[in-house]
Design a protein around this motif. Structure first.
Motif, PDB file in Angstrom:
ATOM      1  N   GLU A  52      -1.343  52.384 -99.889  1.00 59.08           N
ATOM      2  CA  GLU A  52      -0.713  51.635-100.972  1.00 59.08           C
ATOM      3  C   GLU A  52       0.713  52.080-101.240  1.00 59.08           C
ATOM      4  N   ASP A  53       1.050  53.301-100.830  1.00 60.83           N
ATOM      5  CA  ASP A  53       2.403  53.809-101.037  1.00 60.83           C
ATOM      6  C   ASP A  53       2.738  54.809 -99.935  1.00 60.83           C
ATOM      7  N   THR A  54       3.883  55.461-100.066  1.00 59.88           N
ATOM      8  CA  THR A  54       4.346  56.391 -99.021  1.00 59.88           C
ATOM      9  C   THR A  54       3.931  57.839 -99.279  1.00 59.88           C
ATOM     10  N   LEU A  55       3.284  58.097-100.389  1.00 61.95           N
ATOM     11  CA  LEU A  55       3.152  59.468-100.883  1.00 61.95           C
ATOM     12  C   LEU A  55       2.265  60.390-100.063  1.00 61.95           C
ATOM     13  N   SER A  56       1.263  59.869 -99.380  1.00 61.28           N
ATOM     14  CA  SER A  56       0.285  60.748 -98.736  1.00 61.28           C
ATOM     15  C   SER A  56       0.638  61.178 -97.313  1.00 61.28           C
ATOM     16  N   ILE A  57       1.719  60.654 -96.754  1.00 60.50           N
ATOM     17  CA  ILE A  57       2.059  61.059 -95.396  1.00 60.50           C
ATOM     18  C   ILE A  57       2.562  62.501 -95.408  1.00 60.50           C
ATOM     19  N   THR A  58       2.220  63.257 -94.383  1.00 57.12           N
ATOM     20  CA  THR A  58       2.542  64.687 -94.346  1.00 57.12           C
ATOM     21  C   THR A  58       3.784  64.972 -93.512  1.00 57.12           C
ATOM     22  N   LEU A  59       4.297  66.167 -93.665  1.00 58.14           N
ATOM     23  CA  LEU A  59       5.441  66.610 -92.885  1.00 58.14           C
ATOM     24  C   LEU A  59       5.101  66.607 -91.392  1.00 58.14           C
ATOM     25  N   GLU A  60       3.902  67.073 -91.068  1.00 54.45           N
ATOM     26  CA  GLU A  60       3.485  67.137 -89.670  1.00 54.45           C
ATOM     27  C   GLU A  60       3.415  65.740 -89.052  1.00 54.45           C
ATOM     28  N   GLU A  61       2.932  64.755 -89.821  1.00 54.48           N
ATOM     29  CA  GLU A  61       2.877  63.382 -89.322  1.00 54.48           C
ATOM     30  C   GLU A  61       4.275  62.829 -89.096  1.00 54.48           C
ATOM     31  N   MET A 138      13.338  54.066-105.349  1.00 54.46           N
ATOM     32  CA  MET A 138      12.903  55.131-104.447  1.00 54.46           C
ATOM     33  C   MET A 138      11.382  55.063-104.306  1.00 54.46           C
ATOM     34  N   PRO A 139      10.879  54.648-103.140  1.00 54.89           N
ATOM     35  CA  PRO A 139       9.443  54.457-102.953  1.00 54.89           C
ATOM     36  C   PRO A 139       8.595  55.672-103.309  1.00 54.89           C
ATOM     37  N   GLN A 140       9.133  56.883-103.118  1.00 50.45           N
ATOM     38  CA  GLN A 140       8.352  58.080-103.436  1.00 50.45           C
ATOM     39  C   GLN A 140       8.163  58.268-104.941  1.00 50.45           C
ATOM     40  N   PHE A 141       8.914  57.510-105.742  1.00 43.76           N
ATOM     41  CA  PHE A 141       8.803  57.588-107.192  1.00 43.76           C
ATOM     42  C   PHE A 141       8.070  56.378-107.785  1.00 43.76           C
ATOM     43  N   ALA A 142       7.651  55.454-106.918  1.00 41.52           N
ATOM     44  CA  ALA A 142       7.084  54.192-107.403  1.00 41.52           C
ATOM     45  C   ALA A 142       5.828  54.393-108.254  1.00 41.52           C
ATOM     46  N   ARG A 143       4.973  55.321-107.862  1.00 43.25           N
ATOM     47  CA  ARG A 143       3.740  55.526-108.628  1.00 43.25           C
ATOM     48  C   ARG A 143       4.041  56.054-110.021  1.00 43.25           C
ATOM     49  N   SER A 144       4.955  57.002-110.118  1.00 45.13           N
ATOM     50  CA  SER A 144       5.276  57.582-111.431  1.00 45.13           C
ATOM     51  C   SER A 144       6.051  56.608-112.309  1.00 45.13           C
ATOM     52  N   GLY A 146       5.507  53.326-112.213  1.00 40.24           N
ATOM     53  CA  GLY A 146       4.683  52.151-112.470  1.00 40.24           C
ATOM     54  C   GLY A 146       5.012  50.948-111.609  1.00 40.24           C
ATOM     55  N   GLY A 147       5.530  51.193-110.409  1.00 41.95           N
ATOM     56  CA  GLY A 147       5.805  50.081-109.497  1.00 41.95           C
ATOM     57  C   GLY A 147       7.203  50.133-108.916  1.00 41.95           C
ATOM     58  N   TYR A 148       7.502  49.125-108.121  1.00 45.38           N
ATOM     59  CA  TYR A 148       8.789  49.042-107.427  1.00 45.38           C
ATOM     60  C   TYR A 148       9.749  48.209-108.283  1.00 45.38           C
ATOM     61  N   LYS A 149      10.689  48.868-108.926  1.00 47.39           N
ATOM     62  CA  LYS A 149      11.544  48.208-109.904  1.00 47.39           C
ATOM     63  C   LYS A 149      13.006  48.233-109.478  1.00 47.39           C
ATOM     64  N   ILE A 150      13.656  47.064-109.578  1.00 50.69           N
ATOM     65  CA  ILE A 150      15.073  46.943-109.263  1.00 50.69           C
ATOM     66  C   ILE A 150      15.879  47.769-110.266  1.00 50.69           C
ATOM     67  N   LYS A 151      16.901  48.454-109.754  1.00 51.65           N
ATOM     68  CA  LYS A 151      17.708  49.343-110.589  1.00 51.65           C
ATOM     69  C   LYS A 151      19.130  48.799-110.771  1.00 51.65           C
ATOM     70  N   GLY A 152      19.756  49.227-111.858  1.00 51.00           N
ATOM     71  CA  GLY A 152      21.146  48.867-112.108  1.00 51.00           C
ATOM     72  C   GLY A 152      21.341  47.629-112.948  1.00 51.00           C
TER      73      GLY A 152
END
Length: 261
Positions: A52-61, A138-144, A146-152
């Motif tokens: 659902e998001d980018t957060l769980s991918i690891t450094l090794e992957e 920033m996709p890595q911040f999307a969960r915190s 509350g979603g993918y929000k346009i900035k500016g």
């Protein structure tokens, strides 16, 4: 000839920079030299990992996929995403950035964040690793968030984005990705910075553009962001070809005598 950071920087205000993602040697070899930049994005966690998001991918992957891309692409400039949780402080950021450089042939690493990441950017650059910034959506911040929000879209957000971009440039970043930023603001940032800006969903005035390859080629179909233009109906073409293969096998049309030993 191998694309370098100096060549990319010299394109600012002269020629648009083209960039696309890749995650394996096969597609990297197809994209190599066709685009200036290939990004090994943590977007693969969604595009190909089904998450659902980018957060769980690891450094090794990420290192594994970056190695694969580096095997396939010899001319494009290769950037690798630092995954979520791999640069929480300057010491960790340097350690993991060096690991990328030691274990892959990536030309630069990319991390998300504005002014709060400037010291990490500075520390990584000091160790001889090229850094690409990433601000806005920033996709890595999307969960915190509350979603993918346009900035500016507000003056306060616009002012913060400009400050963030300048801080990342001052820290030594070679380029910066502007994602999901209102066009007027991204234009202003591009004009203020000496380093190139690469846009995704941030209008046409950026110094370059990037898309996720499976989006632009029509393979990823769960949703289509507004900023994506599909240049191929890849999923339909694959499905039609597969159906033909299945029919040929069942009808004994494949393999033919010429395709048999």
């Amino acid at each position: 000839m191998k694309m370098t950071i100096h060549t990319l920087q010299s394109k600012k205000g002269v020629e648009k920079i083209t960039a696309v993602t890749a995650y394996d040697a096969l597609f990297a070899s197809l994209f190599d030299a066709q685009t200036d930049v290939i990004l090994v994005g943590d977007s693969l966690n969604m595009s190909f990992g089904g998450k659902e998001d980018t957060l769980s991918i690891t450094l090794e992957e990420m290192i594994y996929h970056t190695k694969s891309v580096c095997i396939g692409a010899k001319k494009s400039f290769i950037i690798a995403d630092m995954p979520f949780g791999s640069y929480q402080n300057s010491k960790m950021a340097v350690k993991n950035a060096l690991k990328f450089y030691q274990k892959t042939s990536a030309d630069a690493i990319k991390l998300e964040g504005g002014k709060e990441r400037s010291e990490s950017v500075r520390a990584i650059v000091k160790e001889g690793v090229a850094v690409i910034g990433h601000i806005g959506l920033m996709p890595q911040f999307a969960r915190s968030e509350g979603g993918y929000k346009i900035k500016g879209r507000s003056e306060k957000e616009a002012s913060k984005l400009i400050d963030d971009a300048l801080a990342i440039e001052d820290a030594g970043a070679s380029m910066i990705v502007l994602e999901g930023i209102a066009s007027e603001v991204s234009n202003h940032i591009t004009q203020k910075l000496k380093i190139p800006t690469i846009g995704i969903g941030s209008g046409k005035k950026c110094d370059g553009q990037i898309l996720v390859w499976s989006d632009m080629m029509g393979f990823f179909q769960r949703f289509k962001p507004k900023f994506v233009r599909r240049y191929l109906d890849g999923a339909t073409l694959i499905q039609e070809a597969l159906q033909k293969y299945v029919q040929d096998v069942k009808s004994e049309n494949f393999p033919s005598l010429e395709e048999s030993y």
